[in-house]
Design a protein around this motif. Structure first.
Motif, PDB file in Angstrom:
ATOM      1  N   ALA A  58    -109.828  30.598  31.546  1.00 35.02           N
ATOM      2  CA  ALA A  58    -109.722  32.044  31.329  1.00 35.02           C
ATOM      3  C   ALA A  58    -111.012  32.734  31.781  1.00 35.02           C
ATOM      4  O   ALA A  58    -112.030  32.085  31.952  1.00 35.02           O
TER       5      ALA A  58
ATOM      6  N   PHE B 105    -106.728  38.994  27.591  1.00 35.44           N
ATOM      7  CA  PHE B 105    -106.174  37.761  27.013  1.00 35.44           C
ATOM      8  C   PHE B 105    -104.702  37.954  26.628  1.00 35.44           C
ATOM      9  O   PHE B 105    -103.874  37.066  26.829  1.00 35.44           O
ATOM     10  N   TYR B 106    -104.407  39.128  26.108  1.00 35.17           N
ATOM     11  CA  TYR B 106    -103.017  39.424  25.744  1.00 35.17           C
ATOM     12  C   TYR B 106    -102.114  39.280  26.987  1.00 35.17           C
ATOM     13  O   TYR B 106    -101.070  38.634  26.935  1.00 35.17           O
ATOM     14  N   CYS B 107    -102.551  39.867  28.084  1.00 35.20           N
ATOM     15  CA  CYS B 107    -101.774  39.760  29.331  1.00 35.20           C
ATOM     16  C   CYS B 107    -101.707  38.304  29.803  1.00 35.20           C
ATOM     17  O   CYS B 107    -100.639  37.819  30.184  1.00 35.20           O
ATOM     18  N   ASN B 108    -102.859  37.624  29.786  1.00 35.45           N
ATOM     19  CA  ASN B 108    -102.897  36.213  30.201  1.00 35.45           C
ATOM     20  C   ASN B 108    -101.884  35.407  29.406  1.00 35.45           C
ATOM     21  O   ASN B 108    -101.144  34.585  29.943  1.00 35.45           O
ATOM     22  N   GLN B 109    -101.870  35.646  28.099  1.00 35.49           N
ATOM     23  CA  GLN B 109    -100.975  34.880  27.236  1.00 35.49           C
ATOM     24  C   GLN B 109     -99.511  35.110  27.601  1.00 35.49           C
ATOM     25  O   GLN B 109     -98.650  34.274  27.364  1.00 35.49           O
ATOM     26  N   ARG B 110     -99.243  36.243  28.215  1.00 32.43           N
ATOM     27  CA  ARG B 110     -97.857  36.506  28.622  1.00 32.43           C
ATOM     28  C   ARG B 110     -97.599  36.026  30.052  1.00 32.43           C
ATOM     29  O   ARG B 110     -96.603  36.379  30.665  1.00 32.43           O
ATOM     30  N   GLY B 111     -98.571  35.294  30.605  1.00 37.37           N
ATOM     31  CA  GLY B 111     -98.371  34.716  31.935  1.00 37.37           C
ATOM     32  C   GLY B 111     -98.898  35.567  33.066  1.00 37.37           C
ATOM     33  O   GLY B 111     -98.652  35.280  34.240  1.00 37.37           O
ATOM     34  N   ILE B 112     -99.639  36.645  32.728  1.00 38.91           N
ATOM     35  CA  ILE B 112    -100.141  37.550  33.772  1.00 38.91           C
ATOM     36  C   ILE B 112    -101.609  37.215  34.023  1.00 38.91           C
ATOM     37  O   ILE B 112    -102.416  37.259  33.091  1.00 38.91           O
ATOM     38  N   ASP B 113    -101.966  36.875  35.258  1.00 34.61           N
ATOM     39  CA  ASP B 113    -103.361  36.476  35.496  1.00 34.61           C
ATOM     40  C   ASP B 113    -104.284  37.690  35.434  1.00 34.61           C
ATOM     41  O   ASP B 113    -103.841  38.834  35.417  1.00 34.61           O
ATOM     42  N   THR B 114    -105.586  37.413  35.421  1.00 37.48           N
ATOM     43  CA  THR B 114    -106.558  38.477  35.161  1.00 37.48           C
ATOM     44  C   THR B 114    -106.514  39.587  36.198  1.00 37.48           C
ATOM     45  O   THR B 114    -106.572  40.764  35.868  1.00 37.48           O
TER      46      THR B 114
ATOM     47  N   LYS C 236    -104.054  40.587  38.087  1.00 34.76           N
ATOM     48  CA  LYS C 236    -102.848  41.387  37.889  1.00 34.76           C
ATOM     49  C   LYS C 236    -102.967  42.226  36.600  1.00 34.76           C
ATOM     50  O   LYS C 236    -102.506  43.366  36.541  1.00 34.76           O
TER      51      LYS C 236
END
Lengths: 481, 250
Positions: free
Chosen positions: A2, A432-441, A443
């Protein structure tokens, strides 16, 4: 793994400017320096009538007495005005009857910029005037527009062919002595776009000017004049790019809009001048004066997406002279690396029941400084004037700055003025919230920035909203991946 | 499905997890209970891959694949979902747009094309009905101005949309009134299946009346100190946590 904030910042800094190429086109460039002789020479080169030459000289004399403004929240090494060439034009004849006559190198340049003139020819929807260095090189769709009585051409051509209109309106909104850069522009402007919409005509397509600085050591001083006669409507778009260079290039434009009774002008800008490299070297100094005048029931709406330039100094404004007139300003200003922007608007309420709206979104990353500066002025006779201002700033990382300088002057008790401001930061939690949903940094940042800018992006003409959205992503994310 | 062996994790140099062992099989629901500060939320963050949490020792695997070197988004693509205790706001990004992006990013990672718009709409309609979510809600900015209940319902809606293999619900019951709790629990129950697993993190037994777990674990001072059936939750409700703390000391 991350991203930490540190990595995020590094990634943002790797952004690259994709329009940084230089095209080898033979040009005629004036020797460097500025004097009455140069001003006269420019005017002569353009075969201008005497009144125009006089008007330029008047401006030049005023300019010589003026000092460069220092009140803006930007620091830069002042340009040496004697070290700039004030005229540069692609060497072929500057006017083309058809695209077939245009220098193929030039056409290739515009292909690279993503503006296909060939396509413009086929696809209805947008008419384009292109200004390369100092000269308008091509205007499309002239004939279609002429059928409706719309004049859309370079300003040089307008001075020749519609002198009565130019003479009447040039300098009427931005006088020669308005400010240092406006005076300089008035003296040396070499081209720009001109547009006149006759009474009651709704312009059937978007009009667009595309500015490009190509030559080294030149300044670009274009002058745009848009006149919307009574009850007419026009939507206008300008775009700008420049090659990547180590030295700073000066761009000092003037745009004047005149909306007569019941007319409406929508003016959108996507500004992507070279911002300098990531060490802050080079880049365009963008010192621009833009102002519109609204007569009775008229409306002027400025929308700008500012992602480029090393230093920006720009305040598209509205003078609400007529009763019931409306002024709007929607802006997204992005600064990254060492960019500095001091931008905003002036809404001058003179008429009764005049309304203005200001929505400004500033996004700062890297070590940039982003300032909003706005004036809302209500004159003593402007009964029931209303203004709503909203200034939001978004920060990325810890080394950038966002500043807001709102000025409010109300001389009429009936005025209603609202000002809202927020400052937020793209948080690691959001990422991190976005990352956790599968969206890279990368994006995720694009998503957050687009969400933040949505109110303004929505104001752009459809075709350009998508482009602007992409530009925001490029400006902030770099060419990673 | 999930295998955790002797997991030690720290944040800012402070040891929080001190040797967790846990195995969750497909089709199971595990509840993790424990007093404040026992490490429940840390465990959730470590599984999801939050950067600040450093794994010092032990291992963490999903379906046999070691998670340690994977980014949070890679774990999400593998089917890990975390329902946040405090969902963040993203102004200007609608719930629909956010979900569309999330689904398509996961599809991209798997080499699939974007989900066709009509299929997406159908999915959204289906899942929003499951959670009794009003269509208007979906065009609002993500979590902006949402009530506590709306935020949690939205988390479970996202879970329904993404169909994860392993869902971790971190204090999903906090801030919910009894009606909202019932809707959320009902939604979660409908998502239970033989191929996925759920970890429910909670303070109170209340949620477990609705989402009935197969196993209950008590976390205290970074370790699982007791595991049992759903009856353990009732016992905790009655006696509190103190007897367990004493038991571990003894």
């Amino acid at each position: 793994m991350a991203y930490t904030e540190e990595e995020l910042k590094k990634e943002l800094e790797t952004k690259e400017y994709e329009y940084g190429f230089y095209t080898d086109i033979e040009s005629e460039t004036f020797p460097k320096g500025l004097s009455e002789e140069i001003v006269i020479a420019i005017s002569k080169k353009k075969e201008e009538p005497e009144w125009m030459t006089e008007w330029r000289l008047e401006a030049f004399r005023v300019w010589q007495q003026m000092e460069e403004p220092e009140w803006a929240n930007v620091t830069y090494k002042k340009p040496d005005f004697q070290d700039i060439s004030y005229y540069s034009a692609p060497n072929k004849k500057p006017k083309y009857e058809s695209l077939d006559e245009v220098d193929p190198e030039l056409l290739a340049t515009f292909e690279k910029l993503g503006i296909s003139l060939e396509e413009q020819k086929k696809l209805a929807g947008v008419a384009v005037d292109i200004v390369m260095d100092s000269v308008s090189v091509a205007t499309t769709f002239k004939k279609t527009l002429a059928e409706k009585g719309i004049i859309f051409c370079s300003i040089s051509e307008a001075i020749q062919e519609h002198p009565e209109l130019v003479k009447k309106y040039i300098g009427s909104v931005v006088p020669q002595k308005d400010n240092f850069y406006a005076a300089l522009n008035s003296a040396v402007f070499s081209d720009g776009s001109f547009c006149y919409i006759p009474k009651g005509v709704r312009c059937p397509m978007e009009l667009s000017t595309y500015f490009r600085i190509n030559q080294a050591g030149t300044g670009q001083f274009e002058r745009t004049l848009v006149i919307a006669d009574e009850g007419s409507y026009v939507s206008y778009l300008e775009g700008c790019t420049a090659p990547s260079r180590d030295e700073n290039q000066l761009h000092a434009a003037v745009v004047e809009l005149i909306a007569l009774d019941d007319a409406e002008i929508k003016y959108s800008t996507v500004q992507n001048w070279f911002p300098g490299d990531k060490e802050g070297k080079g880049g365009v100094f963008n010192f621009v004066t833009k102002r519109g005048l609204c007569e009775k029931n008229a409306k002027i709406s400025w929308t700008q997406v500012e992602t480029g330039s090393a230093v920006t100094w720009k305040y598209p404004s509205c003078v609400l002279k007529g009763d019931n007139s409306i002024g709007e300003f929607y802006s997204i200003a992005v600064t990254n690396n060492f960019q500095q922007a001091d931008t905003g608007t002036k809404m001058v309420h003179l008429g009764k029941n005049t309304k203005s709206t200001i929505i400004s979104k500033g996004i700062s990353a890297g070590q940039s400084q982003n300032s909003y500066r706005g004036l809302v002025q209500v004159n003593s006779r402007a009964e029931n004037a209303r203004n709503f201002s909203q200034c939001d700033s978004l920060l990325m990382g810890n080394r950038c700055g966002a500043h807001t300088f709102p000025y409010i002057e109300a001389k009429n008790k009936t005025a209603q003025i609202e000002h809202e401001a927020t400052t937020s930061k793209i948080g690691e939690d959001q990422i991190f919230y976005c990352n956790q949903r599968g969206i890279d940094t990368e994006k995720a940042i694009a998503l957050i920035v687009n969400g933040f800018s949505k109110e303004v992006l929505n104001k752009l003409p459809m075709e350009f909203a998508v482009e602007a959205q992409k530009l925001l992503e490029i400006s902030l994310e770099g060419s990673v991946g | 499905m999930l295998q955790i062996n002797d997991l030690h994790a720290s944040v800012e140099g402070k040891k929080i997890l001190k040797g967790i062992n846990l195995e969750v099989k497909a089709g199971e629901v595990h509840a993790i209970m424990g007093p404040n500060g026992s490490g429940k939320s840390t465990l959730a963050s470590v599984i999801a891959g939050k950067e600040e949490f450093e794994v010092k020792k032990g291992s963490l695997a999903l379906e046999g694949e070691d998670l340690e070197d994977l980014s949070p988004e890679e774990r999400a693509h593998m089917g890990v979902f975390l329902s946040f205790q405090y969902p963040v706001e993203i102004p200007g990004v609608s719930v629909t747009n956010f979900m569309k992006t999330a689904i398509n990013e996961s599809r991209k990672a798997k080499g699939l094309e974007d989900m066709p718009a009509n299929q997406m709409l159908k999915l959204i309609r289906e899942k929003s009905e499951l959670l009794e979510i009003d269509r208007k809600f979906l065009s609002r900015s993500l979590n902006e101005g949402f009530s506590g209940g709306e935020k949690k319902r939205n988390e479970i809606f996202q879970m329904a949309m993404l169909e994860p293999k392993l869902a971790i619900l971190d204090e999903t019951d906090s801030g919910l009134d009894i009606d909202a709790l019932r809707i959320v629990a009902n939604g979660v129950n409908k998502l239970r299946g033989k191929d996925n697993a759920i970890i429910v993190i909670t303070h109170y037994q209340r949620l477990l009346e609705y989402i009935v777990p197969d196993f209950v674990h008590v976390l205290h001072d970074g370790k699982i100190v007791k595991s049992g059936s759903k009856n353990l939750a009732l016992e905790l409700e009655e006696k509190g946590y103190d007897w367990l703390k004493q038991e571990t000391v003894v």
